[in-house]
Design a protein around this motif. Sequence first.
Motif, short mmCIF file in Angstrom:
data_model
loop_
_atom_site.label_atom_id
_atom_site.label_comp_id
_atom_site.label_asym_id
_atom_site.label_seq_id
_atom_site.Cartn_x
_atom_site.Cartn_y
_atom_site.Cartn_z
N MET A 15 -9.19 -4.23 -0.09
CA MET A 15 -8.93 -5.49 -0.78
C MET A 15 -7.43 -5.77 -0.87
O MET A 15 -6.96 -6.87 -0.54
CB MET A 15 -9.53 -5.46 -2.18
CG MET A 15 -9.37 -6.77 -2.95
SD MET A 15 -9.87 -6.64 -4.68
CE MET A 15 -8.52 -5.65 -5.35
N LEU A 16 -6.66 -4.77 -1.29
CA LEU A 16 -5.22 -4.97 -1.43
C LEU A 16 -4.55 -5.17 -0.07
O LEU A 16 -3.60 -5.95 0.06
CB LEU A 16 -4.59 -3.78 -2.15
CG LEU A 16 -5.00 -3.57 -3.60
CD1 LEU A 16 -4.34 -2.33 -4.19
CD2 LEU A 16 -4.64 -4.79 -4.45
N ASN A 41 -5.86 -6.64 2.49
CA ASN A 41 -6.20 -7.96 3.03
C ASN A 41 -5.65 -9.10 2.18
O ASN A 41 -5.67 -10.26 2.63
CB ASN A 41 -7.72 -8.11 3.15
CG ASN A 41 -8.26 -7.47 4.41
OD1 ASN A 41 -8.01 -7.94 5.51
ND2 ASN A 41 -8.98 -6.36 4.25
N LEU A 42 -5.20 -8.79 0.98
CA LEU A 42 -4.66 -9.82 0.08
C LEU A 42 -3.22 -9.47 -0.26
O LEU A 42 -2.96 -8.73 -1.21
CB LEU A 42 -5.51 -9.91 -1.19
CG LEU A 42 -7.00 -10.23 -0.99
CD1 LEU A 42 -7.75 -10.14 -2.31
CD2 LEU A 42 -7.17 -11.62 -0.37
N PRO A 43 -2.25 -9.96 0.52
CA PRO A 43 -0.84 -9.60 0.30
C PRO A 43 -0.35 -9.90 -1.11
O PRO A 43 0.43 -9.13 -1.67
CB PRO A 43 -0.10 -10.43 1.35
CG PRO A 43 -1.13 -10.72 2.40
CD PRO A 43 -2.43 -10.85 1.68
N ARG A 44 -0.78 -11.00 -1.69
CA ARG A 44 -0.33 -11.34 -3.04
C ARG A 44 -0.86 -10.34 -4.07
O ARG A 44 -0.13 -9.94 -4.99
CB ARG A 44 -0.77 -12.76 -3.40
CG ARG A 44 -0.07 -13.84 -2.58
CD ARG A 44 -0.49 -15.22 -3.04
NE ARG A 44 0.18 -16.27 -2.27
CZ ARG A 44 -0.01 -17.57 -2.45
NH1 ARG A 44 -0.88 -17.99 -3.37
NH2 ARG A 44 0.64 -18.44 -1.70
N ALA A 45 -2.12 -9.94 -3.90
CA ALA A 45 -2.69 -8.95 -4.82
C ALA A 45 -1.99 -7.61 -4.65
O ALA A 45 -1.72 -6.90 -5.64
CB ALA A 45 -4.19 -8.81 -4.57
N GLU A 46 -1.68 -7.25 -3.40
CA GLU A 46 -0.98 -5.98 -3.15
C GLU A 46 0.41 -6.00 -3.76
O GLU A 46 0.87 -5.01 -4.34
CB GLU A 46 -0.89 -5.75 -1.64
CG GLU A 46 -0.39 -4.37 -1.24
CD GLU A 46 1.11 -4.31 -1.10
OE1 GLU A 46 1.69 -3.22 -1.21
OE2 GLU A 46 1.73 -5.38 -0.89
N SER A 89 1.34 -7.71 -6.37
CA SER A 89 1.21 -7.64 -7.83
C SER A 89 0.85 -6.24 -8.30
O SER A 89 1.29 -5.80 -9.36
CB SER A 89 0.14 -8.64 -8.30
OG SER A 89 0.47 -9.96 -7.93
N THR A 136 -13.27 -14.64 7.59
CA THR A 136 -12.54 -13.48 7.09
C THR A 136 -13.36 -12.20 7.16
O THR A 136 -12.87 -11.14 7.59
CB THR A 136 -12.10 -13.73 5.64
OG1 THR A 136 -11.30 -14.92 5.58
CG2 THR A 136 -11.28 -12.56 5.11
#
Length: 257
Positions: free
Chosen positions: A81-82, A84-89, A91, A160
């Motif tokens: 998940m992290l 694939n989601l740069p913004r979440a990673e 944060s 995705t």
Amino acid sequence: MSVRRAARGAAGAAGLMIMAELAGRTGLIDPALLPRMSTILAEAVQLPWDPEFTADLLVTLRVWAMGLLIAVLLAVPLGLMLGNLPRAELSARPLVEFLRPIPSIALLPLVTLLVPSGEAAKIIAVVYAASWPLLINTMYGLRDVDPLAKETLRSFGFGTLAILGRVSLPSAAPFVMTGIRLASSVAFIVTVSAELLAGGEGGLGVFMIRAGSGLRTDLILAAVLWTGVLGLVANLLLVNLQRRAFRWHAVRAVGEL
């Protein structure tokens, strides 16, 4: 090449044991303080037929396996998940970098107070320690995915989830396997360490504590020897599995060099 490397490792271990035996026989080391290597090996050979030792061994293996399995089920999806989601990673990165250096053994007294079951507390400590290699390797594996391959699938209308299953997961799988191999060693170390610190009803660490209370240094070192052998065997099995399952990745890496 692997056979030659294994032979060199075996020769080095044998040489160290011979030196330890000679140090005991020549009086350089007092056998009362540190038993001779021949005595330790003799005890180690007899331990698998000791019901008390085998029961403790099964307890350690159960805690190790359960902790490693839970860590895989938690950390790998979180890493996917992290990754694939740069913004979440971005944060989550400060929290990860803050928690990752904290030794799981340092948290064991707190976990023991919060969790009534001693075995559950040890499993939690193992999960905490083993999750970090899995999480980091999964995230870095996704970073290694060829962006051109992903863009090509997008241009053909793949979503995705389809890109994740067709490109990202196969590319990151070798890194995940490396994380599992590293986490396996960490989990085994933490399992035995937790048993030594927290005690309990069974486990290799508890076996060493009982042997120490009886001043049986030879039994302690024989159990330590078995601990090292089990960790080595687990690592060799996982390395062999990784090479067989991801032979294409090793070939590609050689080609890139």
